[in-house]
Design an enzyme around this catalytic site. Structure first.
Site, short mmCIF file in Angstrom:
data_model
loop_
_atom_site.label_atom_id
_atom_site.label_comp_id
_atom_site.label_asym_id
_atom_site.label_seq_id
_atom_site.Cartn_x
_atom_site.Cartn_y
_atom_site.Cartn_z
CG HIS C 32 2.88 -74.99 37.75
ND1 HIS C 32 3.55 -73.74 37.38
CD2 HIS C 32 2.29 -75.25 36.76
CE1 HIS C 32 2.92 -73.49 36.45
NE2 HIS C 32 1.92 -74.45 35.96
CB THR C 33 4.90 -74.57 43.93
OG1 THR C 33 5.32 -73.49 43.18
CG2 THR C 33 5.40 -74.90 45.20
CD GLN C 34 3.34 -80.24 41.37
OE1 GLN C 34 2.42 -80.85 41.58
NE2 GLN C 34 2.83 -79.39 40.17
#
Lengths: 297, 260, 260
Positions: C32-34
């Protein structure tokens, strides 16, 4: 009716020996009983109108809208089973919304009509469903200007992406009518419901294909046509509902909106006056014939 | 023997374009006891006649609160109404949770309309056997909607559905203007009066068989929450009805005297 | 004949390490977008007598690179609310499209869009919280400005965790450190909202934008201002920070090449 008792008309999706789907034809019968609906494609917009028969004094006047908005720039009016019409509109909204999800912009009227045509057609294919008991008129305005993509945040360099044809025309009015079979055509003027024959006759007089009718005149014509179409069921009261979609610099800025009340009332007055004028002419020319008709009533 | 072949399911049109199963479902509504709804400029009132299966049994619920700004009255299959009312409660709660806004009445009405329509177009389903009157307030003011098994929904000024409801509708039609200009309390009396019109000779409205629901706008655009009047709460309302009837009678008596 | 798989060609554990059986799973962990990619910096908001003002500059940075200089981070919702975004620009676009689809839906019914700024804030905070709970946050800190249910000025924030916070003046990102002290001095807690004029509020935000332009390396001297009042939304885009003076820069010690 020859179809009755043959057994080929008891289930949807079944062909009779002469190649007909009777259930679809019966659905058309439901449409033919509904209040008259018309749509007119004008040079600078589209107008939709519907005759709402007042079935009870207890109904709230002015409520119970029959012309629905899809996205912002499209209107749908239908004749036939009203709940089926609502289902149809609900699907149209879903299609418009899913189009936006993919293309980040409003769905063109032609594309929406195509998708809805496919949807309605699917309801003629299976014995587990029945066809739609509506004919729907879809009117809208595809933006003539280049629109920002949904969620666009800025314009970037002015150099542009190139590849554009200078002066190419885009957008414009769109008017389509879908029948219970899923069949649809584009129209200059469309009419469906009980008074469609009279309405069509009036629409044909307008020479719409010439593309000269203005939206404002279209509103007046649509009101008049609904009044003319109502002549055959004169004993019943009705309410006229009208909506329109104009060019971006026109009165609705490319949106589908109700025709403002003053304009609607003006159009209704003109419609009534036009009808009375016709009656007087008839009286003068026909004379005795009219009197004898009155006797029969 | 003639048999109607077009009425076995809801997915068959008759040659005239009718759907008999839906029309039969509308009959189920007429089997239910009567409910009346009416609106004025600030309030919507629901009134219902409750039935009990036998002398010692309890009375069937006729009016259900959906949310603090909305309630329904039912006529027909109560179990179908429960499915619909649960759905309405969920949607209403959902709106409050996600947006912090009471659900606009026309939205929820068209949602149940759409659900009902689905049941008339797909094989294996049956139309709902219940009619509803939906009363509620939102930014646009007080509303009354009628819902039918066909999926038809209409906004009404006043409405009555269920057994012998024609009598109530006649009363409502005759008194439309009075109802529109009435106060909150007068509106309730008109509702009770309309309900009374439907009763057979040997019956009367009691605290046991009557149910009243009121929702509306209070001062300064605030909402007067949906309130259900049943049992002893009804006493003042039924008294007011009696007084207003007595008032009408004396008025009539007076005018008769003048005439003579 | 031995029965050790290694003798039949299986890679030896002591040479290649144990076989990583997680590769056999069809569903592995999901990325996921971190971290955000292209970002906008501070958004500022101040309430005044009769409305709210928002301001944000036009820069979208890619790390420390000033990547896009024409980015509108104040997004209109309907006719009465504006949402200001800091943080990831593509997530802002996603949320903007969510809001647009809600606006389309709200306008289906004749009585129009009735969602106010408070409703939008409630909704967005739920969206943000849901996404963070999926470990896939929308990387934004937003300010929502408009009016509440009582038509009073409304200003509130929500961040990528779903945390909400409300105050008469708010700033996200670097502005929380640099602008808030200025705003607190200009509009102290004891000063009632009624005493703050629109012009004062706008002037205060322009001053804050200038300070941020001086001291926030991810900011720009082009910005937008939105004034939300009973008259509607007034957008001033492509504003320029006027009367810049960098004289103060010489007095700064401790950075760069100076010796004392």
């Amino acid at each position: 009716m020859t179809s009755i008792g043959t057994g080929y008309d008891l289930s949807n999706s079944v062909f009779s020996p002469d190649g007909r789907n009777f259930q679809v034809e019966y659905a058309v019968k439901a449409v033919e009983n509904g209040g008259t609906a018309v749509g007119i494609r004008c040079k600078d917009g589209v107008v939709l109108a519907v005759e709402k028969i007042i079935s009870s004094k207890l109904l709230k006047p002015g409520a119970n809208k029959r012309i629905a908005t899809v996205d912002r720039h499209i209107g749908i009016v239908s004749a036939g089973l009203i709940p089926d019409g609502r289902h149809f509109v609900s699907r149209a909204r879903d299609e418009a919304s899913s189009w936006r999800n993919v293309y980040k912009g409003p769905i063109p009227v032609s594309a929406l009509s195509n998708r809805l045509g496919s949807y309605v057609q699917a309801y003629t294919l299976y014995s587990s469903v029945r066809p739609f008991g509506v004919s729907a008129i879809i009117g809208g305005w595809d933006s003539e200007a280049e629109l920002a993509v949904d969620g666009q945040v800025g314009n970037g360099p002015n150099a542009g992406s190139g590849g554009k044809v200078e002066g190419a025309k885009a957008g414009g009015p769109g008017l389509y009518m879908i029948e219970p079979s899923g069949l649809y055509w584009g129209y200059y003027g469309a009419a469906t419901g009980k008074g469609r024959q009279a309405a069509k006759a009036e629409l044909e007089k307008l020479d719409l294909s010439a593309g000269n009718l203005s939206l404002l005149d279209g509103v007046k014509e649509a009101a008049r046509i609904i009044y003319v179409a109502h002549e055959d069921s004169k004993d019943k009261d009705f309410e006229l509902e009208m909506t329109w979609i104009s060019t971006l610099d026109g009165p609705t800025h490319g949106r589908h909106e109700a025709v403002p009340r003053e304009l609607l009332e003006e159009a209704e007055r003109a419609a009534k006056a036009a009808l009375e004028g016709d009656d007087e002419e008839d009286d003068a020319t026909k004379g005795d014939a009219v009197d004898s008709e009155r006797m029969q009533e | 023997m003639f048999r109607n072949n077009y009425d076995n399911d809801a997915v068959t049109f008759s040659p005239q374009g009718r759907i008999f199963q839906v029309e039969y479902a509308q009959e189920a509504v007429k089997q239910g006891s009567v409910v009346v709804g009416l609106v004025n400029k600030t309030h919507t009132v629901l009134v219902g006649l409750k039935r009990n299966a036998e002398e010692l049994s309890s009375y069937q619920k006729k009016i259900i609160e959906i949310d603090s700004h909305m309630g329904i009255a039912i006529a027909g299959l109560a179990s179908d109404a429960r499915v619909l009312s649960n759905f309405m409660k969920q949607q209403s709660l959902g709106s409050r949770l996600t947006y912090g806004r009471p659900l606009p009445v026309d939205r929820i009405v068209s949602q149940i309309g759409d659900r009902a329509q689905t049941n008339t177009q797909h094989y294996g389903k049956r139309p709902y056997g219940v009619g509803l009157l939906v009363a509620g307030v939102d930014d646009a003011g007080p509303h009354l909607f009628e819902f039918q098994p066909s999926g038809m929904t209409q906004e009404m000024l006043a409405c009555a559905i269920g057994a012998r409801s024609q009598m109530a509708r006649t009363y409502l039609e005759r008194n439309l203007e009075k109802i529109a200009g009435s106060t909150r309390d007068e509106l309730i009396i008109h509702g009770l009066q309309a309900l009374k019109e439907t009763l057979s000779q040997d019956k009367e409205l009691t605290v046991d068989n009557t149910s009243v629901g009121v929702v509306g706008l209070a001062a300064e655009g605030k909402i007067e929450s949906f309130k259900l009047y049943e049992g002893q709460l009804l006493v003042p309302l039924l008294d007011a009805l009696e007084r207003s009837e007595a008032g009408e009678e004396t008025k009539e008596a007076e005018t008769m005297e003048v005439d003579s | 004949m031995n029965h050790f798989p290694e003798a039949w060609g299986r890679p030896r554990d002591d040479v290649y390490g144990p076989y990583n059986s997680s590769y056999l799973q069809t569903t592995g962990p999901k990325g996921h977008t971190q971290s955000p990619a292209v970002t906008g910096t501070t958004v500022l908001g101040v309430k005044f007598n009769g409305g709210v003002v928002l301001a944000a500059d036009s820069l979208a940075s890619y790390g420390s690179l000033a990547r896009f200089t024409d980015v509108k981070r104040l997004r209109k919702f309907g006719d009465t609310a504006v949402v200001g975004f800091s943080g990831d620009i593509s997530d802002m676009q996603y949320i903007d499209r969510l809001l647009d689809s809600i606006d389309v839906r709200e306008n289906y019914s004749a009585n129009g869009n009735t969602l106010n700024a408070r409703n939008i804030h409630t909704y967005l905070s739920k969206v943000l919280y849901k996404r963070r709970s999926e470990f896939n946050p929308l990387w934004n800190h937003i300010l929502v400005a408009g009016f509440d249910d009582d038509k009073k000025p409304f200003l509130s924030s929500a961040d990528l965790l779903g945390t909400t916070f409300s105050a008469p003046h708010l700033a996200t990102g670097f502005g929380a450190h640099l602008a808030i002290p200025i705003l607190r001095r200009l509009f102290p807690e004891e000063k009632p909202l009624e005493d703050i004029s629109k012009d004062e509020a706008v002037a205060a935000l322009r001053e804050c934008v200038k300070v941020l332009w001086y001291r926030d390396a991810r900011s720009l001297d082009q910005y937008s201002i939105a004034v939300i009042s009973a008259q509607g939304i007034e957008f001033q885009e492509d504003q320029q920070v006027e009367a810049q003076s960098w004289a103060f820069a010489e007095t700064i010690k401790g950075y760069g090449a100076q010796v004392n």
